[in-house]
Design a protein around this motif. Structure first.
Motif, PDB file in Angstrom:
ATOM      1  N   MET A   1       0.826  -1.196   0.000  1.00  0.00           N
ATOM      2  CA  MET A   1       0.000   0.000   0.000  1.00  0.00           C
ATOM      3  C   MET A   1       0.874   1.266   0.000  1.00  0.00           C
ATOM      4  N   LYS A   2       1.999   1.239   0.733  1.00  0.00           N
ATOM      5  CA  LYS A   2       2.890   2.400   0.762  1.00  0.00           C
ATOM      6  C   LYS A   2       3.465   2.681  -0.628  1.00  0.00           C
ATOM      7  N   LEU A   3       3.837   1.613  -1.330  1.00  0.00           N
ATOM      8  CA  LEU A   3       4.377   1.772  -2.681  1.00  0.00           C
ATOM      9  C   LEU A   3       3.328   2.377  -3.607  1.00  0.00           C
ATOM     10  N   ARG A   4       2.105   1.894  -3.504  1.00  0.00           N
ATOM     11  CA  ARG A   4       1.017   2.424  -4.334  1.00  0.00           C
ATOM     12  C   ARG A   4       0.797   3.909  -4.058  1.00  0.00           C
ATOM     13  N   LEU A   5       0.777   4.282  -2.784  1.00  0.00           N
ATOM     14  CA  LEU A   5       0.585   5.691  -2.431  1.00  0.00           C
ATOM     15  C   LEU A   5       1.726   6.558  -2.970  1.00  0.00           C
TER      16      LEU A   5
ATOM     17  N   ASP B   1       6.695   8.104 -18.919  1.00  0.00           N
ATOM     18  CA  ASP B   1       6.663   6.705 -19.349  1.00  0.00           C
ATOM     19  C   ASP B   1       7.086   5.770 -18.228  1.00  0.00           C
ATOM     20  N   SER B   2       8.087   6.167 -17.463  1.00  0.00           N
ATOM     21  CA  SER B   2       8.548   5.363 -16.331  1.00  0.00           C
ATOM     22  C   SER B   2       7.452   5.235 -15.269  1.00  0.00           C
ATOM     23  N   LEU B   3       6.785   6.348 -14.987  1.00  0.00           N
ATOM     24  CA  LEU B   3       5.693   6.309 -14.010  1.00  0.00           C
ATOM     25  C   LEU B   3       4.539   5.442 -14.495  1.00  0.00           C
ATOM     26  N   LEU B   4       4.261   5.480 -15.795  1.00  0.00           N
ATOM     27  CA  LEU B   4       3.213   4.615 -16.343  1.00  0.00           C
ATOM     28  C   LEU B   4       3.576   3.142 -16.160  1.00  0.00           C
ATOM     29  N   GLY B   5       4.844   2.820 -16.367  1.00  0.00           N
ATOM     30  CA  GLY B   5       5.298   1.449 -16.164  1.00  0.00           C
ATOM     31  C   GLY B   5       5.134   1.006 -14.721  1.00  0.00           C
ATOM     32  N   GLN B   6       5.451   1.883 -13.794  1.00  0.00           N
ATOM     33  CA  GLN B   6       5.277   1.558 -12.378  1.00  0.00           C
ATOM     34  C   GLN B   6       3.799   1.418 -12.037  1.00  0.00           C
ATOM     35  N   ALA B   7       2.979   2.295 -12.606  1.00  0.00           N
ATOM     36  CA  ALA B   7       1.540   2.237 -12.336  1.00  0.00           C
ATOM     37  C   ALA B   7       0.930   0.947 -12.874  1.00  0.00           C
ATOM     38  N   ARG B   8       1.465   0.460 -13.978  1.00  0.00           N
ATOM     39  CA  ARG B   8       0.955  -0.780 -14.554  1.00  0.00           C
ATOM     40  C   ARG B   8       1.030  -1.913 -13.530  1.00  0.00           C
ATOM     41  N   VAL B   9       2.028  -1.864 -12.663  1.00  0.00           N
ATOM     42  CA  VAL B   9       2.239  -2.919 -11.675  1.00  0.00           C
ATOM     43  C   VAL B   9       1.322  -2.755 -10.460  1.00  0.00           C
ATOM     44  N   VAL B  10       1.118  -1.515  -9.999  1.00  0.00           N
ATOM     45  CA  VAL B  10       0.419  -1.325  -8.723  1.00  0.00           C
ATOM     46  C   VAL B  10      -0.960  -0.676  -8.824  1.00  0.00           C
TER      47      VAL B  10
ATOM     48  N   GLU C   1      -7.366  -1.112 -11.942  1.00  0.00           N
ATOM     49  CA  GLU C   1      -7.745  -1.124 -13.356  1.00  0.00           C
ATOM     50  C   GLU C   1      -8.287   0.236 -13.800  1.00  0.00           C
ATOM     51  N   ASP C   2      -9.104   0.856 -12.948  1.00  0.00           N
ATOM     52  CA  ASP C   2      -9.700   2.145 -13.287  1.00  0.00           C
ATOM     53  C   ASP C   2      -8.631   3.238 -13.398  1.00  0.00           C
ATOM     54  N   VAL C   3      -7.707   3.288 -12.455  1.00  0.00           N
ATOM     55  CA  VAL C   3      -6.639   4.289 -12.490  1.00  0.00           C
ATOM     56  C   VAL C   3      -5.783   4.079 -13.729  1.00  0.00           C
ATOM     57  N   TYR C   4      -5.431   2.845 -14.009  1.00  0.00           N
ATOM     58  CA  TYR C   4      -4.575   2.571 -15.155  1.00  0.00           C
ATOM     59  C   TYR C   4      -5.286   2.923 -16.467  1.00  0.00           C
ATOM     60  N   ARG C   5      -6.576   2.670 -16.549  1.00  0.00           N
ATOM     61  CA  ARG C   5      -7.346   3.026 -17.752  1.00  0.00           C
ATOM     62  C   ARG C   5      -7.333   4.541 -17.954  1.00  0.00           C
ATOM     63  N   ARG C   6      -7.499   5.285 -16.877  1.00  0.00           N
ATOM     64  CA  ARG C   6      -7.479   6.756 -16.957  1.00  0.00           C
ATOM     65  C   ARG C   6      -6.086   7.256 -17.361  1.00  0.00           C
ATOM     66  N   LEU C   7      -5.053   6.599 -16.854  1.00  0.00           N
ATOM     67  CA  LEU C   7      -3.689   6.971 -17.234  1.00  0.00           C
ATOM     68  C   LEU C   7      -3.430   6.688 -18.706  1.00  0.00           C
TER      69      LEU C   7
ATOM     70  N   VAL D   1      -7.920  11.110 -13.608  1.00  0.00           N
ATOM     71  CA  VAL D   1      -6.919  10.293 -12.898  1.00  0.00           C
ATOM     72  C   VAL D   1      -7.006  10.600 -11.409  1.00  0.00           C
ATOM     73  N   GLN D   2      -7.084  11.872 -11.081  1.00  0.00           N
ATOM     74  CA  GLN D   2      -7.186  12.308  -9.693  1.00  0.00           C
ATOM     75  C   GLN D   2      -8.427  11.709  -9.028  1.00  0.00           C
ATOM     76  N   ASP D   3      -9.556  11.772  -9.709  1.00  0.00           N
ATOM     77  CA  ASP D   3     -10.796  11.226  -9.166  1.00  0.00           C
ATOM     78  C   ASP D   3     -10.719   9.712  -8.981  1.00  0.00           C
ATOM     79  N   ALA D   4     -10.109   9.010  -9.934  1.00  0.00           N
ATOM     80  CA  ALA D   4      -9.982   7.553  -9.842  1.00  0.00           C
ATOM     81  C   ALA D   4      -9.100   7.171  -8.656  1.00  0.00           C
ATOM     82  N   ILE D   5      -8.022   7.908  -8.462  1.00  0.00           N
ATOM     83  CA  ILE D   5      -7.136   7.628  -7.318  1.00  0.00           C
ATOM     84  C   ILE D   5      -7.870   7.923  -6.016  1.00  0.00           C
ATOM     85  N   ARG D   6      -8.548   9.049  -5.952  1.00  0.00           N
ATOM     86  CA  ARG D   6      -9.303   9.404  -4.743  1.00  0.00           C
ATOM     87  C   ARG D   6     -10.355   8.344  -4.444  1.00  0.00           C
TER      88      ARG D   6
END
Length: 130
Positions: A1-5, A42-51, A54-60, A120-125
């Motif tokens: 959870m810390k990594l995701r945050l 692009d690097s952040l997108l790669g990290q997001a793909r892992v953590v 589905e909704d956040v990644y779709r918005r990204l 993206v902000q709304d999906a994360i929230r």
């Protein structure tokens, strides 16, 4: 959870910067505008793909597609080099109808990027409040 945050916090900073840069670049003179996104995003997108959920990644992904579209239109809006003996044919081309249409398209895409950042902000929230 810390990594995701931590990744979400970085993503929100990067997407906010992307939206601001897109808006500024769309309003700039074609010689002053620069491409947006890049390796950091692009690097952040790669990290997001892992953590990411589905909704956040779709918005990204939506934001990433808009970023690519913006950069493609930015290239089309940039003035091309002109041989000095043909300069008189291109004077005022920065404000020609085709260039103005490209700038309008850039402005529209920049607005879409700002909206996508909000999504993206709304999906994360939404994910964090579950």
């Amino acid at each position: 959870m810390k990594l995701r945050l931590a990744i979400y916090a970085e993503l929100l900073r990067a997407t906010a910067r992307l939206a601001t840069t897109a808006t500024t670049s769309a309003a700039s003179h074609p010689n002053d505008a620069g491409q947006i996104g890049g390796d950091e995003f692009d690097s952040l997108l790669g990290q997001a793909r892992v953590v990411a959920s589905e909704d956040v990644y779709r918005r990204l992904n939506e934001l990433s597609q808009l970023t690519e579209m913006f950069n493609q239109h930015l290239e089309e809006a940039e003035p091309r080099p002109v041989f000095p003996h043909r300069q008189h044919l291109h004077d005022g081309a920065v404000n020609g109808p085709l260039r103005l249409q490209h700038r309008k398209t850039l402005t529209d895409i920049a607005g879409g990027i700002a909206v996508a950042h909000g999504r993206v902000q709304d999906a994360i929230r939404h994910e964090m409040n579950r």
